[in-house]
Design an enzyme around this catalytic site. Structure first.
Site, PDB file in Angstrom:
ATOM      1  N   SER A 136      29.925  42.130  41.716  1.00 38.21           N
ATOM      2  CA  SER A 136      30.138  41.113  40.692  1.00 38.21           C
ATOM      3  C   SER A 136      29.288  39.898  41.045  1.00 38.21           C
ATOM      4  CB  SER A 136      31.615  40.729  40.671  1.00 38.21           C
ATOM      5  OG  SER A 136      31.775  39.422  40.172  1.00 38.21           O
ATOM      6  N   LYS A 145      34.217  42.477  44.885  1.00 37.77           N
ATOM      7  CA  LYS A 145      34.223  43.550  43.892  1.00 37.77           C
ATOM      8  C   LYS A 145      33.248  44.683  44.178  1.00 37.77           C
ATOM      9  CE  LYS A 145      35.873  43.534  40.259  1.00 37.77           C
ATOM     10  NZ  LYS A 145      36.628  43.118  39.117  1.00 37.77           N
ATOM     11  N   GLU A 180      31.776  53.758  33.838  1.00 43.42           N
ATOM     12  CA  GLU A 180      32.078  52.971  32.634  1.00 43.42           C
ATOM     13  C   GLU A 180      30.974  53.112  31.582  1.00 43.42           C
ATOM     14  OE1 GLU A 180      34.350  49.020  33.813  1.00 43.42           O
ATOM     15  OE2 GLU A 180      32.833  49.535  35.274  1.00 43.42           O
TER      16      GLU A 180
END
Ligand code: ARG
Length: 460
Positions: A276, A282, A289
């Site tokens: 991130s 993260k 996705e």
């Protein structure tokens, strides 16, 4: 000046020309277009319509264009109407008069129909190869995880134990079906529309069986009107691709869940994860996705193709030019998704301890406890009720079924004996599920063996 400009008094408006042009999309079919033209010219030569000298010029000219396009020496002209016009114009520029004879007894309507069938059948073969590669990786992953106990779910609630191998093999079965779908699609697509002309064939005595043979089709198509207006195979391939994307999307959803802090069943390799820009901790499953996200665009392509065809009167209509952008996009999207997905699956780590821990919770052995009572002679509905009461007791006491003492069990039924503990042991209840197609390590071994044999029979 357009090749068809004879009857016109004005040039095509330049915006209209851009709007009409499809070369930015259909340039991808240049190899097929050239191959189709050589076959057409060969046949015309054999029946005496194109003389030997002209034929040689056409053939050599087309082969030289192919070479120059392959090498990048020749660039596509973005103002050409389409790939067919571009190549014919280039040929005539290079070989003069002879080039003008190529389009005898042919229309762009049958030309584009034959090109797209040849192009798509090649791409189907590529897609089958990429799908097979993913299947191989998933089978290897399954073989490494025959004994990796994992909770099986219904309603995303812990249900009964399975293995990670069994879960992954479920996706293998879907992908194997997908390959058989591609093969069926190929079969129906592999018919030759060339020679159908604009819509009503031609008065020249052409030999459609000869071009069929030269281009590797199974048979010539049987109706000229259908041949130039048929894009069923584009819709069909779009559907077949959509199904693979749907399967990859479901799998992606599970990968995303499994990689979360809440599940921690797997860890994705750094090379297939992203960070991130603001949260330093993260590690995101972006690949999965994106596969899930891209599936929606592919489904849209399918809908667009169906809608494009649904109200077209026979035979060719320019609407059909819109077929390529969608299907090319679906093919290219699936291709990259399969490749990235394969890498992601090949490199992920399985947290088998975590899966086992989660499988122990959630009363995964409740069905087996009820079955135990049934084996001791109780009616299933009574056994089901008693087990439900025991689960309720465990929830209140924060216990698992296997933690209960004989004394506690006996309060609910006199039928319980010491052997109950073995009967509801996690590995035992898994091993008992050895019916053909079941999750026990023994049954999954058979599943893998049979799947491999089936794949081999498909000729992969
Ligand atoms: N670019 C056209 C297509 O992709 C080729 C066929 C054109 N035929 C015609 N009659 N305008 O459909």
């Amino acid at each position: 000046m357009k090749m068809w400009s004879g009857r016109f008094k004005k040039e095509l408006d330049s915006l209209a020309n851009d709007f009409n042009s499809s070369i930015s999309v259909d340039y991808k079919m240049y190899q097929e277009d050239i191959k189709g033209s050589i076959a057409h010219a060969t046949m015309l030569n054999e029946i005496g319509i194109v003389k030997e000298e002209d034929f040689n010029k056409i053939k050599n000219g087309l082969e030289a264009i192919l070479k120059d396009l392959d090498s990048g020496e020749l660039e596509f002209n973005p103002t050409s109407e389409d790939i067919h016009m571009f190549i014919e114009e280039e040929l005539t520029n290079r070989v003069g008069e002879a080039g003008k004879r190529l389009h005898t007894a042919r229309s762009r309507n049958d030309q584009v129909a034959v090109d797209i069938r040849m192009y798509l059948r090649n791409r189907i073969t590529d897609l089958i190869g990429d799908t097979k590669k993913l299947i191989d990786t998933l089978i290897t992953l399954s073989e490494e995880n025959l004994n990796t106990v994992m909770p099986g779910y219904t309603h995303l609630q812990v249900a009964q134990p399975v293995t990670f191998a069994h879960h992954v093999m479920a996706y293998v079965q879907m992908l194997v079906r997908d390959i058989t779908r591609f093969k069926d699609c190929y079969k129906r697509m592999n018919e030759n529309p060339l020679g159908s002309g604009a819509l009503a064939t031609t008065t020249y005595p052409i030999d459609r069986f000869r071009t069929t043979e030269l281009l590797g089709f199974d048979i010539p198509t049987r109706n000229s009107l259908d041949s130039v207006s048929d894009r069923d195979f584009v819709a069909e391939l779009n559907f077949d691709i959509s199904m693979v994307m749907l399967h990859l999307s479901r799998f992606s959803e599970e990968i995303i869940l499994w990689a979360s802090q809440e599940f921690k069943y797997i860890e994705l390799d750094d090379s297939y994860s992203t960070g991130s820009s603001i949260m330093p901790q993260k590690k995101n499953p972006d690949m999965a996705e994106l596969v899930r996200g891209k599936s929606s665009r592919v489904f849209g392509n399918l809908m667009a193709t169906l809608n494009m065809i649904k109200a077209l009167p026979l035979a060719y209509n320019k609407d059909l030019q819109e077929d390529k952008e969608n299907i090319f996009d679906s093919i290219e999207t699936l291709e990259i998704c399969l490749l990235v997905f394969e890498g992601m699956m090949r490199t992920l780590k399985v947290n088998s301890n975590n899966m086992r821990e989660k499988a122990k919770k959630g009363f995964i052995n409740a069905t087996d406890l009820a079955d135990y009572l049934v084996k001791k002679g109780m009616a299933f509905r009574d056994a089901y009720k008693i087990t439900g009461q025991l689960v309720g007791y465990c929830v209140d006491e924060s216990k698992s079924l296997e933690d209960l003492s004989m004394e506690e069990l006996k309060k609910y039924s006199e039928v319980f004996e010491e052997d109950v503990y073995e009967f509801i042991d996690l590995d035992f209840i898994l091993a008992q599920r050895k019916v053909y197609g079941g999750p026990s390590p023994e049954a999954v071994k058979v599943q893998i063996k049979d799947t491999k044999e089936y794949i081999e029979k498909l000729g992969l």
